[in-house]
Design a protein around this motif. Structure first.
Motif, PDB file in Angstrom:
ATOM      1  N   PRO A   7       0.931  -1.087   0.001  1.00  0.00           N
ATOM      2  CA  PRO A   7      -0.088   0.145   0.035  1.00  0.00           C
ATOM      3  C   PRO A   7       0.813   1.211  -0.084  1.00  0.00           C
ATOM      4  O   PRO A   7       1.972   1.235   0.615  1.00  0.00           O
ATOM      5  N   HIS A   8       0.505   2.336  -0.598  1.00  0.00           N
ATOM      6  CA  HIS A   8       1.409   3.566  -0.716  1.00  0.00           C
ATOM      7  C   HIS A   8       0.276   4.572  -1.004  1.00  0.00           C
ATOM      8  O   HIS A   8      -0.672   4.521  -1.540  1.00  0.00           O
ATOM      9  N   PHE A   9       0.610   5.951  -0.466  1.00  0.00           N
ATOM     10  CA  PHE A   9      -0.199   7.073  -0.567  1.00  0.00           C
ATOM     11  C   PHE A   9       0.537   8.074  -1.460  1.00  0.00           C
ATOM     12  O   PHE A   9       1.714   8.071  -1.744  1.00  0.00           O
ATOM     13  N   GLY A  10      -0.275   8.885  -2.136  1.00  0.00           N
ATOM     14  CA  GLY A  10       0.360   9.829  -3.168  1.00  0.00           C
ATOM     15  C   GLY A  10      -0.628  10.981  -3.311  1.00  0.00           C
ATOM     16  O   GLY A  10      -2.047  10.818  -2.928  1.00  0.00           O
ATOM     17  N   VAL A  11      -0.573  12.020  -4.002  1.00  0.00           N
ATOM     18  CA  VAL A  11      -1.534  13.170  -4.570  1.00  0.00           C
ATOM     19  C   VAL A  11      -1.402  13.113  -5.810  1.00  0.00           C
ATOM     20  O   VAL A  11      -0.371  13.282  -6.707  1.00  0.00           O
ATOM     21  N   PHE A  12      -2.598  12.953  -6.440  1.00  0.00           N
ATOM     22  CA  PHE A  12      -2.796  13.191  -7.891  1.00  0.00           C
ATOM     23  C   PHE A  12      -2.810  14.518  -8.360  1.00  0.00           C
ATOM     24  O   PHE A  12      -3.660  15.180  -7.866  1.00  0.00           O
ATOM     25  N   THR A  13      -1.874  14.804  -9.350  1.00  0.00           N
ATOM     26  CA  THR A  13      -1.537  16.301  -9.613  1.00  0.00           C
ATOM     27  C   THR A  13      -2.244  16.715 -10.863  1.00  0.00           C
ATOM     28  O   THR A  13      -2.518  17.968 -11.202  1.00  0.00           O
ATOM     29  N   ASP A  14      -2.582  15.914 -11.802  1.00  0.00           N
ATOM     30  CA  ASP A  14      -3.344  16.416 -13.047  1.00  0.00           C
ATOM     31  C   ASP A  14      -3.729  14.837 -13.477  1.00  0.00           C
ATOM     32  O   ASP A  14      -3.576  13.691 -13.055  1.00  0.00           O
ATOM     33  N   SER A  15      -3.938  14.866 -14.999  1.00  0.00           N
ATOM     34  CA  SER A  15      -4.683  13.957 -15.554  1.00  0.00           C
ATOM     35  C   SER A  15      -3.488  12.504 -15.710  1.00  0.00           C
ATOM     36  O   SER A  15      -3.875  11.459 -15.905  1.00  0.00           O
ATOM     37  N   ASP A  16      -2.235  12.949 -15.504  1.00  0.00           N
ATOM     38  CA  ASP A  16      -1.205  11.832 -15.665  1.00  0.00           C
ATOM     39  C   ASP A  16      -0.026  11.974 -14.819  1.00  0.00           C
ATOM     40  O   ASP A  16       0.844  11.183 -14.935  1.00  0.00           O
ATOM     41  N   THR A  17      -0.150  12.591 -13.750  1.00  0.00           N
ATOM     42  CA  THR A  17       0.959  12.561 -12.721  1.00  0.00           C
ATOM     43  C   THR A  17       0.543  12.574 -11.073  1.00  0.00           C
ATOM     44  O   THR A  17      -0.579  12.960 -10.648  1.00  0.00           O
ATOM     45  N   VAL A  18       1.375  11.953 -10.335  1.00  0.00           N
ATOM     46  CA  VAL A  18       1.205  11.814  -8.816  1.00  0.00           C
ATOM     47  C   VAL A  18       2.495  12.188  -8.309  1.00  0.00           C
ATOM     48  O   VAL A  18       3.559  12.064  -8.641  1.00  0.00           O
ATOM     49  N   VAL A  19       2.259  12.797  -6.995  1.00  0.00           N
ATOM     50  CA  VAL A  19       3.427  13.192  -6.315  1.00  0.00           C
ATOM     51  C   VAL A  19       3.421  12.204  -5.319  1.00  0.00           C
ATOM     52  O   VAL A  19       2.426  11.674  -4.642  1.00  0.00           O
ATOM     53  N   GLN A  20       4.540  11.093  -4.958  1.00  0.00           N
ATOM     54  CA  GLN A  20       4.635  10.292  -4.171  1.00  0.00           C
ATOM     55  C   GLN A  20       6.193  10.253  -3.546  1.00  0.00           C
ATOM     56  O   GLN A  20       7.269  10.710  -4.041  1.00  0.00           O
ATOM     57  N   SER A  21       6.390   9.403  -2.634  1.00  0.00           N
ATOM     58  CA  SER A  21       7.746   9.087  -2.003  1.00  0.00           C
ATOM     59  C   SER A  21       8.033   7.769  -2.746  1.00  0.00           C
ATOM     60  O   SER A  21       7.215   7.030  -2.975  1.00  0.00           O
ATOM     61  N   ASN A  22       9.222   7.863  -3.324  1.00  0.00           N
ATOM     62  CA  ASN A  22       9.831   6.685  -4.171  1.00  0.00           C
ATOM     63  C   ASN A  22      11.062   5.984  -3.539  1.00  0.00           C
ATOM     64  O   ASN A  22      12.033   6.683  -3.655  1.00  0.00           O
TER      65      ASN A  22
END
Length: 135
Positions: free
Chosen positions: A97-112
């Protein structure tokens, strides 16, 4: 339905980009895992204020508690078909499981962990979205 606080949430998420990935870390710019960014967003936009359940976060992160906090303080939990920029997403990467923030139609901010830091990366449907939370 109340619109997302999308632009503000995206600004917070993007302010984490470059923060080193540190498992159980919670300090922007120093080291953090995926939950730390989500906690900052919820502290900023909801009634969530570091409850007793989260005072020990840095010592033992708890996925179930995080989901419980999202359920309690989110404006809405949505089906993935209704995702909007600024929504917090819970998904799986290689069955974790992982959390992120959807930023637009094709990107997400996440820790990687693989890259070793927070990044804004391309989003694909293969990242199995479990839930979408509107702040």
């Amino acid at each position: 339905m109340r619109p997302s606080r999308g632009l503000g949430v995206i600004a917070i998420a993007r302010s984490w980009v470059g923060t080193p990935f540190v498992y159980q870390g919670a300090v922007k710019g120093v080291g953090a895992d995926c939950v730390a960014m989500v906690l900052e967003i919820y502290r900023t936009y909801t009634a969530y204020k570091d409850s007793d359940a989260y005072k020990a976060y840095g010592f033992k992160p708890d996925f179930d508690r995080t989901v419980s906090m999202l359920e309690k303080y989110s404006y809405a939990r949505l089906h993935p078909d209704y995702i909007l920029p600024g929504d917090v997403v819970l998904y799986k990467i290689k069955d974790s499981p992982h959390f992120g923030v959807f930023t637009d139609s094709d990107t997400v901010v996440q820790s990687n962990a693989k890259v070793g830091k927070y990044v804004e990366v391309g989003y694909t449907a293969s990242n199995l979205i479990h839930s979408v939370y509107r702040v």
